[in-house]
Design a protein around this motif. Sequence first.
Motif, PDB file in Angstrom:
ATOM      1  N   THR A 296      54.646   7.747   7.689  1.00  0.00           N
ATOM      2  CA  THR A 296      53.908   7.822   8.953  1.00  0.00           C
ATOM      3  C   THR A 296      53.976   9.242   9.521  1.00  0.00           C
ATOM      4  O   THR A 296      52.966   9.803   9.947  1.00  0.00           O
ATOM      5  CB  THR A 296      54.498   6.827   9.977  1.00  0.00           C
ATOM      6  N   ARG A 297      55.168   9.827   9.472  1.00  0.00           N
ATOM      7  CA  ARG A 297      55.352  11.174  10.009  1.00  0.00           C
ATOM      8  C   ARG A 297      54.530  12.201   9.225  1.00  0.00           C
ATOM      9  O   ARG A 297      53.882  13.074   9.809  1.00  0.00           O
ATOM     10  CB  ARG A 297      56.846  11.537   9.962  1.00  0.00           C
ATOM     11  N   LEU A 298      54.524  12.076   7.896  1.00  0.00           N
ATOM     12  CA  LEU A 298      53.797  13.053   7.085  1.00  0.00           C
ATOM     13  C   LEU A 298      52.279  12.895   7.226  1.00  0.00           C
ATOM     14  O   LEU A 298      51.553  13.887   7.191  1.00  0.00           O
ATOM     15  CB  LEU A 298      54.219  12.957   5.607  1.00  0.00           C
ATOM     16  N   ILE A 299      51.804  11.662   7.407  1.00  0.00           N
ATOM     17  CA  ILE A 299      50.358  11.477   7.629  1.00  0.00           C
ATOM     18  C   ILE A 299      49.981  12.161   8.947  1.00  0.00           C
ATOM     19  O   ILE A 299      48.985  12.868   9.035  1.00  0.00           O
ATOM     20  CB  ILE A 299      49.973   9.975   7.657  1.00  0.00           C
ATOM     21  N   ARG A 300      50.836  11.968   9.945  1.00  0.00           N
ATOM     22  CA  ARG A 300      50.655  12.616  11.242  1.00  0.00           C
ATOM     23  C   ARG A 300      50.602  14.140  11.117  1.00  0.00           C
ATOM     24  O   ARG A 300      49.681  14.784  11.602  1.00  0.00           O
ATOM     25  CB  ARG A 300      51.877  12.258  12.084  1.00  0.00           C
TER      26      ARG A 300
ATOM     27  N   PHE B 241      43.435  22.535   4.744  1.00  0.00           N
ATOM     28  CA  PHE B 241      43.354  21.423   3.792  1.00  0.00           C
ATOM     29  C   PHE B 241      44.755  20.885   3.510  1.00  0.00           C
ATOM     30  O   PHE B 241      45.618  21.603   3.022  1.00  0.00           O
ATOM     31  CB  PHE B 241      42.714  21.905   2.485  1.00  0.00           C
ATOM     32  N   SER B 242      44.983  19.629   3.846  1.00  0.00           N
ATOM     33  CA  SER B 242      46.311  19.063   3.604  1.00  0.00           C
ATOM     34  C   SER B 242      46.256  17.961   2.554  1.00  0.00           C
ATOM     35  O   SER B 242      45.337  17.135   2.549  1.00  0.00           O
ATOM     36  CB  SER B 242      46.936  18.550   4.898  1.00  0.00           C
ATOM     37  N   VAL B 243      47.234  18.001   1.676  1.00  0.00           N
ATOM     38  CA  VAL B 243      47.337  17.000   0.608  1.00  0.00           C
ATOM     39  C   VAL B 243      48.641  16.254   0.793  1.00  0.00           C
ATOM     40  O   VAL B 243      49.715  16.846   0.894  1.00  0.00           O
ATOM     41  CB  VAL B 243      47.353  17.674  -0.794  1.00  0.00           C
ATOM     42  N   LEU B 244      48.545  14.940   0.854  1.00  0.00           N
ATOM     43  CA  LEU B 244      49.742  14.114   0.899  1.00  0.00           C
ATOM     44  C   LEU B 244      49.696  13.160  -0.283  1.00  0.00           C
ATOM     45  O   LEU B 244      48.805  12.318  -0.376  1.00  0.00           O
ATOM     46  CB  LEU B 244      49.818  13.332   2.222  1.00  0.00           C
ATOM     47  N   GLU B 245      50.636  13.331  -1.205  1.00  0.00           N
ATOM     48  CA  GLU B 245      50.733  12.409  -2.335  1.00  0.00           C
ATOM     49  C   GLU B 245      51.662  11.267  -1.930  1.00  0.00           C
ATOM     50  O   GLU B 245      52.770  11.521  -1.448  1.00  0.00           O
ATOM     51  CB  GLU B 245      51.305  13.136  -3.560  1.00  0.00           C
ATOM     52  N   VAL B 246      51.218  10.050  -2.116  1.00  0.00           N
ATOM     53  CA  VAL B 246      52.071   8.899  -1.823  1.00  0.00           C
ATOM     54  C   VAL B 246      52.277   8.111  -3.110  1.00  0.00           C
ATOM     55  O   VAL B 246      51.310   7.642  -3.716  1.00  0.00           O
ATOM     56  CB  VAL B 246      51.442   7.972  -0.753  1.00  0.00           C
TER      57      VAL B 246
END
Lengths: 268, 69
Positions: free
Chosen positions: A179-183, A191-196
């Motif tokens: 949740t914190r990293l999506i925020r 450009f932000s990349v979040l790998e889950v």
Amino acid sequence: MSVKDYIRERFFPHMWCPGCGHGVVLNAMIRAVESLGMSKNEIVMVSGIGCSARISGYVDFHSMHTIHGRALAFATGIKMSRPELNVIVPMGDGDALAIGGNHFLHAARRNIEMTAIVMNNRIYGMTGGQFSPLSGYAAAASTAPYGNIDHGFDIAKLSEAAGATFVARTTTYHVHELTRLIRDAILHEGFSVLEVLTQCPTYFGRYNRAGDAPEMMETYKNRTVAVGSEKKHQDPDLIERGVFVKKELPEYCREYEKVIEKNQQKQT
Amino acid sequence: MAKKKLKAHHIERTWCKGCGICVHFCPKQVLALDEHNIAYPAAPEACICCRMCEYRCPDLAIEVECQET
């Protein structure tokens, strides 16, 4: 607040399999958006094709379900025409890095402000468990019954090399971190990349004897470490979680706006 | 910080697919699956309102209602 304020309840129960990690990402994403206090009208969710891409249909934001691998191209168009909107692009590992590999690299290179959430379940779930570019060496899949001989990408390194200005990784086990990293990814100006790391118990779990959903999440708990941890030196096979890149670079839409302003002044 | 006390677990029975994530990760073994493979609070008195079941539920089927004490 209730999660139900942000979803299209008429489509529930959703179509994902029991224990699918995409639901956990949807859950965390809603909480991230809620904590930012954003209105539903400020957010556009653009997705391509695949199990993960169905996420855009379940949220009560502006949403667009586009063609395979091309979600970032559509999202670029939306962001260029309405830069004030927050664009979130949920993608699967295959959608982002096989079919849409080229779009992914160039969106990262341009540093256009949007949030790419790559749900890496290491398989093509919707079409029957074929191996993806993230399955990795020796993984079993319906198209690799004797073990995959391809090597997998490292999404974080690839995104960094392509020029993404925010790169992070987490798992569906670490929900508060998720949740914190999506925020943080939404707030980042670039450009932000979040790998889950996302479990697919139906295909990846079954073919690779990784157990059911809780067992796969236990693996995320036991086989990942916070970035910079000493444990990584002792056991190099551990996967690092956390923020890998966070830097400020000129953002694409703002740069484009400057070009327009400069040339309009010249003409008048 | 005030201690939280459980009011109720609201579980959408038609949304729950019985994956068992909430049951497995509950630190107090509050939840269990019933004969229809749907989560229910078997020991609500043990609940500490950590809400991890709610956060991890992939079906968005659980809401834990708590009150400050």
